[in-house]
Design a protein around this motif. Structure first.
Motif, PDB file in Angstrom:
ATOM      1  N   PRO A 196      42.569 -36.109  18.968  1.00 20.73           N
ATOM      2  CA  PRO A 196      41.966 -36.142  20.304  1.00 20.73           C
ATOM      3  C   PRO A 196      40.838 -37.163  20.365  1.00 20.73           C
ATOM      4  N   ALA A 197      40.857 -37.985  21.390  1.00 19.43           N
ATOM      5  CA  ALA A 197      39.857 -39.043  21.515  1.00 19.43           C
ATOM      6  C   ALA A 197      39.568 -39.288  22.986  1.00 19.43           C
ATOM      7  N   ARG A 198      38.340 -39.687  23.287  1.00 20.97           N
ATOM      8  CA  ARG A 198      37.957 -39.936  24.674  1.00 20.97           C
ATOM      9  C   ARG A 198      37.230 -41.269  24.832  1.00 20.97           C
ATOM     10  N   TYR A 199      37.260 -41.755  26.048  1.00 15.78           N
ATOM     11  CA  TYR A 199      36.628 -43.016  26.444  1.00 15.78           C
ATOM     12  C   TYR A 199      35.179 -42.732  26.813  1.00 15.78           C
ATOM     13  N   VAL A 200      34.265 -43.596  26.362  1.00 17.49           N
ATOM     14  CA  VAL A 200      32.848 -43.460  26.687  1.00 17.49           C
ATOM     15  C   VAL A 200      32.360 -44.737  27.347  1.00 17.49           C
ATOM     16  N   CYS A 201      31.647 -44.580  28.456  1.00 18.30           N
ATOM     17  CA  CYS A 201      30.996 -45.711  29.121  1.00 18.30           C
ATOM     18  C   CYS A 201      29.496 -45.506  29.015  1.00 18.30           C
ATOM     19  N   GLY A 202      28.766 -46.567  28.697  1.00 14.86           N
ATOM     20  CA  GLY A 202      27.325 -46.430  28.569  1.00 14.86           C
ATOM     21  C   GLY A 202      26.646 -47.772  28.438  1.00 14.86           C
ATOM     22  N   TYR A 203      25.503 -47.758  27.779  1.00 15.12           N
ATOM     23  CA  TYR A 203      24.687 -48.960  27.628  1.00 15.12           C
ATOM     24  C   TYR A 203      24.356 -49.178  26.152  1.00 15.12           C
ATOM     25  N   ILE A 204      24.139 -50.441  25.794  1.00 13.87           N
ATOM     26  CA  ILE A 204      23.656 -50.780  24.458  1.00 13.87           C
ATOM     27  C   ILE A 204      22.439 -51.677  24.591  1.00 13.87           C
ATOM     28  N   GLU A 205      21.616 -51.686  23.566  1.00 16.02           N
ATOM     29  CA  GLU A 205      20.350 -52.430  23.619  1.00 16.02           C
ATOM     30  C   GLU A 205      20.599 -53.903  23.938  1.00 16.02           C
ATOM     31  N   THR A 206      19.828 -54.418  24.880  1.00 20.12           N
ATOM     32  CA  THR A 206      20.014 -55.791  25.332  1.00 20.12           C
ATOM     33  C   THR A 206      19.507 -56.814  24.325  1.00 20.12           C
ATOM     34  N   ASP A 207      18.333 -56.576  23.760  1.00 17.98           N
ATOM     35  CA  ASP A 207      17.706 -57.571  22.901  1.00 17.98           C
ATOM     36  C   ASP A 207      18.331 -57.571  21.502  1.00 17.98           C
ATOM     37  N   PRO A 208      18.399 -58.732  20.873  1.00 16.36           N
ATOM     38  CA  PRO A 208      18.900 -58.797  19.492  1.00 16.36           C
ATOM     39  C   PRO A 208      17.898 -58.180  18.525  1.00 16.36           C
ATOM     40  N   VAL A 209      18.392 -57.683  17.420  1.00 12.52           N
ATOM     41  CA  VAL A 209      17.545 -57.107  16.378  1.00 12.52           C
ATOM     42  C   VAL A 209      17.599 -58.018  15.167  1.00 12.52           C
ATOM     43  N   THR A 225      27.677 -52.905  31.340  1.00 15.19           N
ATOM     44  CA  THR A 225      28.005 -51.597  30.790  1.00 15.19           C
ATOM     45  C   THR A 225      28.963 -51.802  29.616  1.00 15.19           C
ATOM     46  N   HIS A 226      28.929 -50.892  28.669  1.00 15.29           N
ATOM     47  CA  HIS A 226      29.718 -51.046  27.459  1.00 15.29           C
ATOM     48  C   HIS A 226      30.657 -49.852  27.319  1.00 15.29           C
ATOM     49  N   ALA A 227      31.717 -50.023  26.552  1.00 15.01           N
ATOM     50  CA  ALA A 227      32.694 -48.953  26.330  1.00 15.01           C
ATOM     51  C   ALA A 227      32.960 -48.792  24.849  1.00 15.01           C
ATOM     52  N   TRP A 228      33.118 -47.545  24.425  1.00 13.15           N
ATOM     53  CA  TRP A 228      33.480 -47.257  23.037  1.00 13.15           C
ATOM     54  C   TRP A 228      34.313 -45.983  22.995  1.00 13.15           C
ATOM     55  N   ILE A 229      34.572 -45.480  21.803  1.00 15.06           N
ATOM     56  CA  ILE A 229      35.507 -44.369  21.603  1.00 15.06           C
ATOM     57  C   ILE A 229      34.794 -43.217  20.897  1.00 15.06           C
ATOM     58  N   GLU A 230      35.104 -42.002  21.312  1.00 17.36           N
ATOM     59  CA  GLU A 230      34.702 -40.825  20.561  1.00 17.36           C
ATOM     60  C   GLU A 230      35.940 -40.073  20.101  1.00 17.36           C
ATOM     61  N   VAL A 231      35.900 -39.595  18.859  1.00 20.93           N
ATOM     62  CA  VAL A 231      37.010 -38.853  18.262  1.00 20.93           C
ATOM     63  C   VAL A 231      36.512 -37.453  17.919  1.00 20.93           C
ATOM     64  N   LEU A 232      37.273 -36.451  18.301  1.00 23.61           N
ATOM     65  CA  LEU A 232      36.899 -35.074  17.982  1.00 23.61           C
ATOM     66  C   LEU A 232      37.376 -34.732  16.577  1.00 23.61           C
ATOM     67  N   VAL A 233      36.472 -34.192  15.755  1.00 28.12           N
ATOM     68  CA  VAL A 233      36.805 -33.845  14.379  1.00 28.12           C
ATOM     69  C   VAL A 233      36.610 -32.343  14.189  1.00 28.12           C
ATOM     70  N   PRO A 234      37.171 -31.750  13.140  1.00 35.19           N
ATOM     71  CA  PRO A 234      36.989 -30.315  12.892  1.00 35.19           C
ATOM     72  C   PRO A 234      35.510 -29.936  12.913  1.00 35.19           C
ATOM     73  N   GLY A 235      35.247 -28.757  13.493  1.00 32.14           N
ATOM     74  CA  GLY A 235      33.877 -28.367  13.762  1.00 32.14           C
ATOM     75  C   GLY A 235      33.524 -28.642  15.210  1.00 32.14           C
ATOM     76  N   MET A 236      34.508 -29.188  15.960  1.00 34.09           N
ATOM     77  CA  MET A 236      34.346 -29.518  17.377  1.00 34.09           C
ATOM     78  C   MET A 236      33.163 -30.464  17.594  1.00 34.09           C
TER      79      MET A 236
END
Length: 298
Positions: A196-209, A225-236
């Motif tokens: 099981p995996a879901r789509y995430v939309c959010g923000y990431i830091e603008t300035d370089p490190v 806006t940025h997009a990444w993935i979340e995966v559900l693992v045992p332990g919910m």
């Protein structure tokens, strides 16, 4: 870390719009990885806003402009404190097959995130990659790391190469796109593998490190806006990977909305009635609190 976030969207119409309707999924949630200290949504022209929580737990603001207008301005402002969250090591050390079996006992809770959608379709490549990078006996954590690195290596980040409607098969064929496309590729592979995996939309830091060697690099996708993935693992527990930047999610990320794909989690969507087209400009800044925040001009 504490971040000040400004996300401005400006619509300008070729001819005045007779009316418009919109939904905004722009309110960050308080999660183990982040605490929302303040949030403000500004819409110009000023109109009443109503809210509800959707099926995926996102806060949604609905607004309507039932009158003629030449422009629409939506400003999202937030202050968020992020927290380091350790990875669930024990769950990630389980073989992929065992993780699947454990999660199968809570099928009613995870059903949505195992299903393909119009934007996340099974392909011949997703089946091949699922077998290659998520084999049954391999440790789950190592497999996710290898998959994350493989998507980053095989696909080229190329703004403008795709649109929201570009089929996943085309993205596989051309091996280029943006963060949204890479997330959809990863979701297709993970769901094909029964994870099981879901789509995430959010923000990431603008300035370089600045790195230990003195170099400084801005994360890819930091000015939108940025997009990444979340995966559900045992332990919910949800664990997150960012194939665009080839890393696990850290304190430089702020999650805003979730869903099965981009269509569920899109930050701003709507419709207008008018005889002309529209031009949209977007500006995103996420800066550490105390750093100089330039005025968002678009």
């Amino acid at each position: 870390m504490e971040f000040e976030i400004t996300h401005v969207t400006h619509y300008k119409y070729g001819h005045p719009a007779a009316e418009a309707y919109g939904e905004a999924r722009l309110t960050p949630l308080t999660l183990p990885s982040q605490t929302v200290l303040s949030h403000r949504l500004v819409i110009d022209p000023d109109v009443p806003v109503s809210g509800y929580t959707d099926h995926f737990g996102n806060h949604v603001h609905f607004f309507s402009l039932p009158f003629r207008h030449k422009t629409l301005y939506v400003s999202n402002q937030a202050v968020v404190r992020t927290h380091p969250v350790p990875l669930p090591t024990a769950s990630l050390e389980l073989p992929v097959q065992e993780a699947r079996q454990i999660l199968g006992s809570v099928m009613t809770d995870i059903f949505d995130y195992l299903q393909m959608t119009p934007a996340v379709q099974p392909t011949r490549e997703s089946v091949q990659w699922a077998k290659k990078y998520l084999p049954s006996r391999a440790p789950l954590g190592e497999s996710l790391q290898r998959l994350n690195e493989a998507i980053h290596a095989e696909f080229k980040y190329n703004p403008g190469a795709t649109e929201n409607s570009t089929p996943l098969a085309t993205i596989w064929k051309n091996k280029e796109g943006v963060c949204q496309d890479f997330a959809h590729v990863g979701l297709s592979i993970l769901r094909t593998a029964g994870l099981p995996a879901r789509y995430v939309c959010g923000y990431i830091e603008t300035d370089p490190v600045r790195a230990p060697d003195g170099t400084a690099r801005r994360m890819t996708g930091a000015v939108a806006t940025h997009a990444w993935i979340e995966v559900l693992v045992p332990g919910m527990t949800w664990v997150a990977i960012d194939p665009t930047n080839r890393q696990w999610i850290n304190e430089r990320y702020v999650a805003v909305s979730f869903g099965r794909d981009q269509r569920d989690a899109t930050p701003l969507r709507g419709t207008f009635k008018g005889s002309g087209g529209q031009n949209m400009k977007v500006r995103v800044m996420m800066k550490r609190r105390g750093a100089k925040m330039e005025k968002a001009r678009i």
